[in-house]
Structures are given as C-alpha cells and as structure tokens.
Design a protein around this motif. Sequence first.
Motif, PDB file in Angstrom:
ATOM      1  N   PHE A 177      20.498  17.541   9.984  1.00  0.00           N
ATOM      2  CA  PHE A 177      19.155  17.732   9.455  1.00  0.00           C
ATOM      3  C   PHE A 177      18.105  17.426  10.512  1.00  0.00           C
ATOM      4  CE2 PHE A 177      20.773  18.794   5.551  1.00  0.00           C
ATOM      5  CZ  PHE A 177      19.815  18.903   4.566  1.00  0.00           C
ATOM      6  N   ILE A 178      18.357  16.440  11.324  1.00  0.00           N
ATOM      7  CA  ILE A 178      17.373  16.092  12.362  1.00  0.00           C
ATOM      8  C   ILE A 178      17.319  17.194  13.422  1.00  0.00           C
ATOM      9  CG2 ILE A 178      16.870  14.463  14.232  1.00  0.00           C
ATOM     10  CD1 ILE A 178      18.022  12.265  12.430  1.00  0.00           C
ATOM     11  N   LEU A 179      18.480  17.678  13.796  1.00  0.00           N
ATOM     12  CA  LEU A 179      18.529  18.708  14.829  1.00  0.00           C
ATOM     13  C   LEU A 179      17.945  20.031  14.329  1.00  0.00           C
ATOM     14  CD1 LEU A 179      22.078  18.025  16.356  1.00  0.00           C
ATOM     15  CD2 LEU A 179      19.839  17.493  17.370  1.00  0.00           C
ATOM     16  N   HIS A 180      18.052  20.301  13.068  1.00  0.00           N
ATOM     17  CA  HIS A 180      17.576  21.573  12.526  1.00  0.00           C
ATOM     18  C   HIS A 180      16.390  21.377  11.580  1.00  0.00           C
ATOM     19  CE1 HIS A 180      21.796  22.313  13.710  1.00  0.00           C
ATOM     20  NE2 HIS A 180      21.387  23.581  13.976  1.00  0.00           N
ATOM     21  N   ARG A 181      15.615  20.352  11.845  1.00  0.00           N
ATOM     22  CA  ARG A 181      14.516  20.031  10.947  1.00  0.00           C
ATOM     23  C   ARG A 181      13.423  21.092  10.889  1.00  0.00           C
ATOM     24  NH1 ARG A 181      14.252  16.734  15.337  1.00  0.00           N
ATOM     25  NH2 ARG A 181      12.346  16.799  16.625  1.00  0.00           N
ATOM     26  N   GLU A 182      13.379  21.992  11.910  1.00  0.00           N
ATOM     27  CA  GLU A 182      12.329  23.012  11.936  1.00  0.00           C
ATOM     28  C   GLU A 182      12.776  24.310  11.275  1.00  0.00           C
ATOM     29  OE1 GLU A 182       9.345  22.381  12.847  1.00  0.00           O
ATOM     30  OE2 GLU A 182       9.830  20.351  13.542  1.00  0.00           O
ATOM     31  N   THR A 183      14.013  24.346  10.793  1.00  0.00           N
ATOM     32  CA  THR A 183      14.506  25.577  10.169  1.00  0.00           C
ATOM     33  C   THR A 183      14.005  25.674   8.738  1.00  0.00           C
ATOM     34  OG1 THR A 183      16.526  24.494   9.417  1.00  0.00           O
ATOM     35  CG2 THR A 183      16.595  25.532  11.600  1.00  0.00           C
ATOM     36  N   LYS A 201      13.105  22.684   5.923  1.00  0.00           N
ATOM     37  CA  LYS A 201      11.722  22.559   5.468  1.00  0.00           C
ATOM     38  C   LYS A 201      11.615  22.761   3.962  1.00  0.00           C
ATOM     39  CE  LYS A 201       9.345  23.810   9.774  1.00  0.00           C
ATOM     40  NZ  LYS A 201       8.419  24.764  10.423  1.00  0.00           N
ATOM     41  N   ALA A 202      12.352  23.771   3.472  1.00  0.00           N
ATOM     42  CA  ALA A 202      12.290  24.070   2.028  1.00  0.00           C
ATOM     43  C   ALA A 202      12.838  22.924   1.181  1.00  0.00           C
ATOM     44  CB  ALA A 202      13.069  25.348   1.741  1.00  0.00           C
ATOM     45  N   SER A 203      13.769  22.105   1.745  1.00  0.00           N
ATOM     46  CA  SER A 203      14.392  21.011   0.963  1.00  0.00           C
ATOM     47  C   SER A 203      13.694  19.683   1.157  1.00  0.00           C
ATOM     48  CB  SER A 203      15.864  20.879   1.345  1.00  0.00           C
ATOM     49  OG  SER A 203      15.985  20.520   2.720  1.00  0.00           O
ATOM     50  N   ASN A 204      12.526  19.704   1.809  1.00  0.00           N
ATOM     51  CA  ASN A 204      11.757  18.470   2.011  1.00  0.00           C
ATOM     52  C   ASN A 204      12.561  17.517   2.891  1.00  0.00           C
ATOM     53  OD1 ASN A 204      10.245  16.065   1.876  1.00  0.00           O
ATOM     54  ND2 ASN A 204       9.539  16.569  -0.195  1.00  0.00           N
ATOM     55  N   SER A 205      12.389  17.679   4.178  1.00  0.00           N
ATOM     56  CA  SER A 205      13.207  16.944   5.148  1.00  0.00           C
ATOM     57  C   SER A 205      13.034  15.438   5.038  1.00  0.00           C
ATOM     58  CB  SER A 205      12.851  17.414   6.568  1.00  0.00           C
ATOM     59  OG  SER A 205      11.467  17.183   6.846  1.00  0.00           O
ATOM     60  N   GLU A 206      11.817  14.979   4.729  1.00  0.00           N
ATOM     61  CA  GLU A 206      11.599  13.519   4.657  1.00  0.00           C
ATOM     62  C   GLU A 206      12.418  12.902   3.521  1.00  0.00           C
ATOM     63  OE1 GLU A 206       7.970  10.268   4.228  1.00  0.00           O
ATOM     64  OE2 GLU A 206       7.519  12.407   4.251  1.00  0.00           O
ATOM     65  N   PHE A 221      15.647  10.301   3.563  1.00  0.00           N
ATOM     66  CA  PHE A 221      15.703   9.087   2.741  1.00  0.00           C
ATOM     67  C   PHE A 221      16.964   9.087   1.863  1.00  0.00           C
ATOM     68  CE2 PHE A 221      11.073   8.135   3.261  1.00  0.00           C
ATOM     69  CZ  PHE A 221      11.215   6.808   3.623  1.00  0.00           C
ATOM     70  N   LEU A 222      17.258  10.254   1.291  1.00  0.00           N
ATOM     71  CA  LEU A 222      18.440  10.354   0.426  1.00  0.00           C
ATOM     72  C   LEU A 222      19.718  10.143   1.210  1.00  0.00           C
ATOM     73  CD1 LEU A 222      19.787  10.981  -2.252  1.00  0.00           C
ATOM     74  CD2 LEU A 222      19.532  13.429  -1.749  1.00  0.00           C
ATOM     75  N   LEU A 223      19.775  10.756   2.427  1.00  0.00           N
ATOM     76  CA  LEU A 223      20.966  10.549   3.253  1.00  0.00           C
ATOM     77  C   LEU A 223      21.130   9.091   3.674  1.00  0.00           C
ATOM     78  CD1 LEU A 223      20.786  13.773   5.452  1.00  0.00           C
ATOM     79  CD2 LEU A 223      22.577  13.183   3.796  1.00  0.00           C
ATOM     80  N   PHE A 224      19.997   8.424   3.975  1.00  0.00           N
ATOM     81  CA  PHE A 224      20.078   7.003   4.335  1.00  0.00           C
ATOM     82  C   PHE A 224      20.611   6.162   3.166  1.00  0.00           C
ATOM     83  CE2 PHE A 224      17.954   2.828   4.395  1.00  0.00           C
ATOM     84  CZ  PHE A 224      18.566   2.286   5.516  1.00  0.00           C
ATOM     85  N   SER A 225      20.112   6.446   1.944  1.00  0.00           N
ATOM     86  CA  SER A 225      20.579   5.701   0.769  1.00  0.00           C
ATOM     87  C   SER A 225      22.053   5.989   0.485  1.00  0.00           C
ATOM     88  CB  SER A 225      19.725   6.034  -0.449  1.00  0.00           C
ATOM     89  OG  SER A 225      19.851   7.404  -0.793  1.00  0.00           O
ATOM     90  N   GLN A 285       2.537  10.968  -2.567  1.00  0.00           N
ATOM     91  CA  GLN A 285       2.985  10.763  -3.939  1.00  0.00           C
ATOM     92  C   GLN A 285       4.515  10.665  -4.019  1.00  0.00           C
ATOM     93  OE1 GLN A 285       0.686  13.015  -3.058  1.00  0.00           O
ATOM     94  NE2 GLN A 285      -1.131  12.126  -4.044  1.00  0.00           N
ATOM     95  N   GLN A 286       5.171  11.436  -3.151  1.00  0.00           N
ATOM     96  CA  GLN A 286       6.644  11.385  -3.152  1.00  0.00           C
ATOM     97  C   GLN A 286       7.122   9.990  -2.729  1.00  0.00           C
ATOM     98  OE1 GLN A 286       7.966  14.586  -0.626  1.00  0.00           O
ATOM     99  NE2 GLN A 286       6.626  16.076  -1.652  1.00  0.00           N
ATOM    100  N   ARG A 287       6.438   9.438  -1.665  1.00  0.00           N
ATOM    101  CA  ARG A 287       6.853   8.098  -1.232  1.00  0.00           C
ATOM    102  C   ARG A 287       6.586   7.066  -2.316  1.00  0.00           C
ATOM    103  NH1 ARG A 287       3.591   9.734   3.284  1.00  0.00           N
ATOM    104  NH2 ARG A 287       4.900  10.744   4.869  1.00  0.00           N
TER     105      ARG A 287
END
Length: 850
Positions: free
Chosen positions: A604-610, A614-619, A623-627, A693-695
Amino acid sequence: MLSLFVLYLNIVSCCELFGRFNMPSLFKQGDIMIGGIFPVFNKDISITSTFKTESFGVKCARFDLRAFRWTQVMIFAIEEINKDPALLPNISLGYRIVNSCSSPTNTLRAALTLASRPEETELTSPCPPAISAVIAEAGSSQSLAVAGTLGPFQVPVVSYFSTCACLSDRAKYPTFFRTIPSDYFQAKALAALVKRFGWQWIGAIQSDNDYGRNGILAFTEEVRKLGVCIAFVGTILRTYTMDKVLDVVEMIKQSTVQVILAFVPEGDFYPLMREVVRQNITGIQWIGSEAWITANQPSTPEIYQAFGGALGFVVQKMAIPNLKPFLKGINPYSDPSAAFVRDFWEIMVGCRPVSPGEHTGTEATTELCKGNETLMNSQDVFFNVTQLRVSYNVYKAVYAIAHALHQLVFCQPVGEKTARPCLNISDINPKQVTDHLQRVNFRNQFGDNVFFDVNGDPPASYDVINWQLIDGQVQHVTLGHFATAANGDYKLSIQEEDIVWRTGKMVPTSVCTNVCPVGTRKAQIKGKPTCCFDCITCADGTIANSTGASDCTPCQKEYWSNERRDECVPKTIEFLTYHEPMGIAITVVSLLGASLTLATMMIFILHRETPVIKASNSELSCFLLFSLFLCFLCPLTFIGRPTVWTCMLRHTAFGVTFALCISCVLGKTIVVVTAFKATVPGNKVAGKFGPAQQRIIVCFCTLIQIVICVLWLKLNPPFPDMVFKYSKKIILECNTGSEAAFYAVLGYIGLLAIICLVLAFLARKLPDNFNEAKFITFSMLIFCAVWITFIPAYISSPGKFTVAVEIFAILSSAFGLLISIFSPKCYIILIKPETNTKKHVMGKTMNKKL
C-alpha cells in the motif's frame, strides 16, 4: 424362704431340726469353726425324697481327685495354723467340709447343712460354735447360691475358684470374698492375648451358667473395643443331651474361624472335647479359661490330638512345704468315718478298704484291701505339690480368715506382741469376721500380699499356659505373665518363640476377610459382622497408604492419586507453551499473519498513488493494517506461563487492538457510503466527512474501549489462577477477574462490528467494479460468525483449549478482515495492474452517466 428361716434359726440358736440333709462331711471340732464346700463328686444323680426323710439328698457319681486335694489343703492349713504360736494362740480352729456335687441346688443344701447342728455331735451335747466363715465354692453359679443364701446373715464366704465378675457386686453380695481374680481381669487378659496375635475373627464356647455367660459377655465387651468379631457363641453344659453337644460341634465345623475361646468349666467342656476328637476336628487354635486349661482330666494325649497348643491363663502356681507328706499320710483306717477318704483310697490303691466289723459280701466287684497298703511310694500326679494353683488359693483363703479372726480377737495384727484377747470367742458373730476380712492385708510366707479390694477381689495376676506334649505327656508350660502394671494399666509379657501352636511353628491367623491391601478401603457387608467386609478400590483422588484402611484419604488439591491409589502424586501443571505442537502452530500462524499484514502495508505504501489505493482511503487502510498487525501479535501473549503482567496485557491488548481495527473498518464503511452517496445531486454529506472526521471516529471509538479496559484493570484486573477442577492436572490460566468487564469488551467490539455490517449492507448496490462495501460486509459476516461461535466454545472448552479457542477466534477474525478487505486490492495491484485505473474503478458509474 423356709430354708432361709431354718438357716436363721440355726445361726442364732440351737433349735431342734425338723429334718436334715444326708451330707457326709469331714469334721473336726474347734473353738472357732470354718465351713468348706467343695465339688468332691461332680456328676449328680437326683434322688426323689420328701423333706421329712432323714436321708434326703443326692448321690454323685464321679470322684474328683483335684477337688479332694482342695479339701485336704484346707485341713492342712487349719492344722498348720493350730500349731502356729503367733497366729490365734491358744485358740483352735475346727472345720466341717461337705460336698456340693458341682450343682447350685446341692451347694444350697450344703450351705444349709453347715448352718445346722453337725451330725457328728450328739443331740444332747452342747451346741458347737456357729460357723464363722465358709470357704466355697469352685463354680460361680454355686458361689452365687452360697453368697445369696448366707449374705443376708453377714456370714463371710471366701471362694477359691469362682471368677464370675457378677460376684463383685457388693450391693448384692456384701460378704463375698475370693482369692482368685475376677473374670473382669481374665477377660482383659484374654483380650490382650487376642490383640497380641492379631486375631480378628474368633468363635466362643460358653457354659450355660453364670460363669460361662458372664465370662463371654465380659470378653466380648473387651475385644469389641479392639475391632474383633465373635463369629458364633456355642453353649454347652455337662447335663446337656448329646444332640445339643453335636449342634455345637456342627457350629464349629461350619465356621471359618481358626481360633476358639472356651469359657467353660472342665466338667462341662469335657463331653465336647471328646466329640471334637472323635470327629477329628483339627487345625483350630483353642484358648482356654482358667477353669479347664490346667485340669487333669482333659490333659491326655488323646485330647491333645485336637487341643494341642492350647493357650490360656491361670493363677500363679506355688509349692506348699510339707503338704506332700500330709497327703501321703491320708489313710482310711485312721478315721474310718471320714467322708470321701474311702473313695479316694479305692482310686489311688485300687482296692476297697474294710473297716473293723464291716460286713463284706460276696457281691463286691472291687478287690478288698489287705490293710497294709501305703501311698508312700505312689507317683500319682495327685501328690505333685510343686505347681499348685487352685490349691494355693484354698490355702490363702484359710489364712485370710485366720488373720481376720486374729485381729478380731486380739485387736492387733499378727506378729505384734500378743496381748490378752480383747473379745471372748463366744461373742464372735459373722458380721465382725466380714468387717475384719475387708481389712486383711498381710504378706504370707511365700512373699505374696494377701488382701481384698473394695469388691472383695484380690489383685490380678495370671500365668500364660501353653499345652505341650513332652515325653508323651501333656504338660502345662508357663510361657508368660499378665498383671497390673504400676501405672494401673495391664501388661502382657509372653515368650512367643517357645509357644507350640496348633498350626505348627507359625502363629495362626483368624480373620473373616483378609486385610484390605493398600489402595483399597473396607466396605461393610450388610447383615455380616464388622470383621466381614469387601475391599473397594479407592476412588480417583483418594488414597489408602496403609493396609486395612476403613476410609480413603482425599489428596490435597495440588495432588492426585497414583494408579495403585496408595500415594498422592503432584498433578501435572498444564498451560499453553511454545514447545508443544499447538503452541508452535499458533506462533507460526500469528507470525505469518503479522508478516502478511506488513507485506500488505508495504504494498500500500509503494502504490499509494494508484487509483485503487486512493479509492480505498489509504490513511484508514494503513491504520487498519497497523491494528491487524497488532491483532496478529496478540495471541503471542496467550502462550507461556501466565503472570500478572501477561494476564493484564493479553485481554486488554486484545480488546483495544480489535476496537481500533473495527473502528477503522467502521470509518472506511462510512467513507464508502458517503463517497458514493455524494454522487446523488444536492447531497453534501461527503464534504462533511473528511480526514479529520475519520480520525475522530477512529479515536473516539477506540477511546471508549480504552476507558473500559482502564476501569477493568483498576477495579478487578485479570490475574494468574490455578484451576483444580480437573482430575489429574492443574490448569494455569488467566482469570478474567471480572466476567462483566470481559464480556463488556467483547460486547463493545461486537457492537462496532454490527454497525459496520449494517452500514456495509446498505451500500451493497454500489458500483460493481470496485465496491469495497461488499468486501467489508463479507468480512463483518466472518467476524461476527467467529465471535458468536466463540462464546459457547470458550465456555465449554477444557483446560488450555480454552486459551486455544480464544486465540483461534482472534486469528480467524484477523485473517477474515485481512483477506476480505485487502486481498482484492492486492490482486488488482499485483496481478491485474491494467485495471488499476480511475476509469476502471469508476467504470460503472461513468457508464450510467453516459
């Protein structure tokens, strides 16, 4: 009542008798008269008569040499006293000795005879002195008759062989004394013998009289304290029919006992002994009371066949000096009128003596004596005076009465300087003699202390006797002693190595059931004595580490019984470890999940500009992957020995990380829904739900779980605990502390998951090319299914599998989220990069606009 009235008249006055019993006696006039009753003949043949007849009485069939020797010992002691210048000086003792025929009825007649005018005196002569004391009797039933008859008139009765404990009742028999210990002590001695050799299952034979019944009763009371059981009690009597004797023999044959106690007088026991020998009943260890264990009649090689090795107790033996010449000096010619002497002479010499002027008919079946016969060279056992037991009791009885009379007449003990008499012998009454007998206490020439306790009994002392066959003759070998110890207890000493047993050299065993081995307990069999039982294996968790245990002892909760149930062994401590297959598998799967999560994050980090990222909300995705990474690491805290810190960490870390995870999913769901709802004209929701708001949503939802966990840790935190409910193992686990808090954590996660599921379900009709709501819906369905299944599985799983179930739920739900949400994106990025375009992602929506 009539007999008592007659007795009273003869005691207090010399009234003319209405009638008399025809009772021959040994008689000698003295200043003070002592009566004697002995079973010289011991098988009576009733003679029907009326009270008025001059010859009313009984005849007895069998002459008893032992009893006759008792009469001679009494005479010898009286003559010895009359020659003693220190004891009753210038006062002569006389005697009158009669036969009881070993019958209570005949003993009563003998007592009345002693109280009446002697037949040897002329009716016109002055009244002879009243009987001051009576030495009687051998049998307890006979002594009861004498004591009950003479007691109300305060006439002292001193017995030499009556042992029934019932005679110690001073309320009933206040004038009864004896020179042989009570059966109360003999019962204790017999019980000590039974205890010494470990006999638990024994039979008993009693005579149908006071001696036998009271003796067995006292013995039974003693052995019951030791846990000994009486298998049967047979009853016999010398007058019983052979059918009754055979019934007792059959009882012996049917029983499994190896040891039998016979509390029976010699005359009552002998018929049974002969029948036991006749039927060849061997292998039984017999225990005898003093009434027969040293008797001469059964002590024969024939009887020894079945009764050899018998054990019993008798009073101590003693040799009386000068008695042997006295016995050998018995002669029917010196006093032809003396009772019993002619019968004795006929047995010892083998001919019938003829008195001067006596008519000798031709019908006589026994050879007549020539008159020159003598006993001087006789080797008969009658003249063996080295082991006198009952005879010595008679001797002590005479001397006890003499000492009481001395103190009464001279008001001082024997041995002190003799003063003038303080009482005229004509003023002596039986009550005074009784009172002074109670105070008698002297040491005789043999070193024995002669005295009576408050019950009229002497001190208890017995020899242990063993029947042995030596040189073809039955010998009564002394192998031990039983007496009262200095502290009041009773002590039995016995030379076990010298005992001849009926079963050979080994001590016989006698048990109804063999002792239960270790690991088992006794279970009583209904309707059977306590010595008959089954041996039941101890239940799991209990042991019996000694033989014969009545109950099994529970092990402490940290221990469990071994296979033999004879030792408590430590329980196996069980917890999920890294070294066992399950721990290794969980560790591998956890690390695999964490690695896949990190790999996905790198993609996701390497392809964050794809467009897909972008459509899946990278931030939120990061966070979800970290959890999820933390969720995959949580199971590692569940492995290993629980500690205070790991217990608090495993549940709270699980709760917070999953709350963070579901909060991120919830944020993504809201973003997806609002993003596509924004395509509707006039809808401004998307503009109001930006990154900030998401955070806030993620932080707020996670913060609530953090607050729940902090309160949990503060109020009632999880702690390491040991679970003992399993049989062979101790489970080390983390106790949740507060079940309410634990299920509150799970409930909150479930609430977030349900909200996500509902929102994702509402967005299920969004564009098909990339509809993340479908993947979130599927992942939440998996998540909810796993955790709904978890609750019953968690509750029902035993031991460390409870932890395994919780770990399985964590890993399953984490993999469900990772695969359901992120595998489609990775598939597009890595496998189908040509579809990773904005046009393709928004393809269906654009087509609809065209």
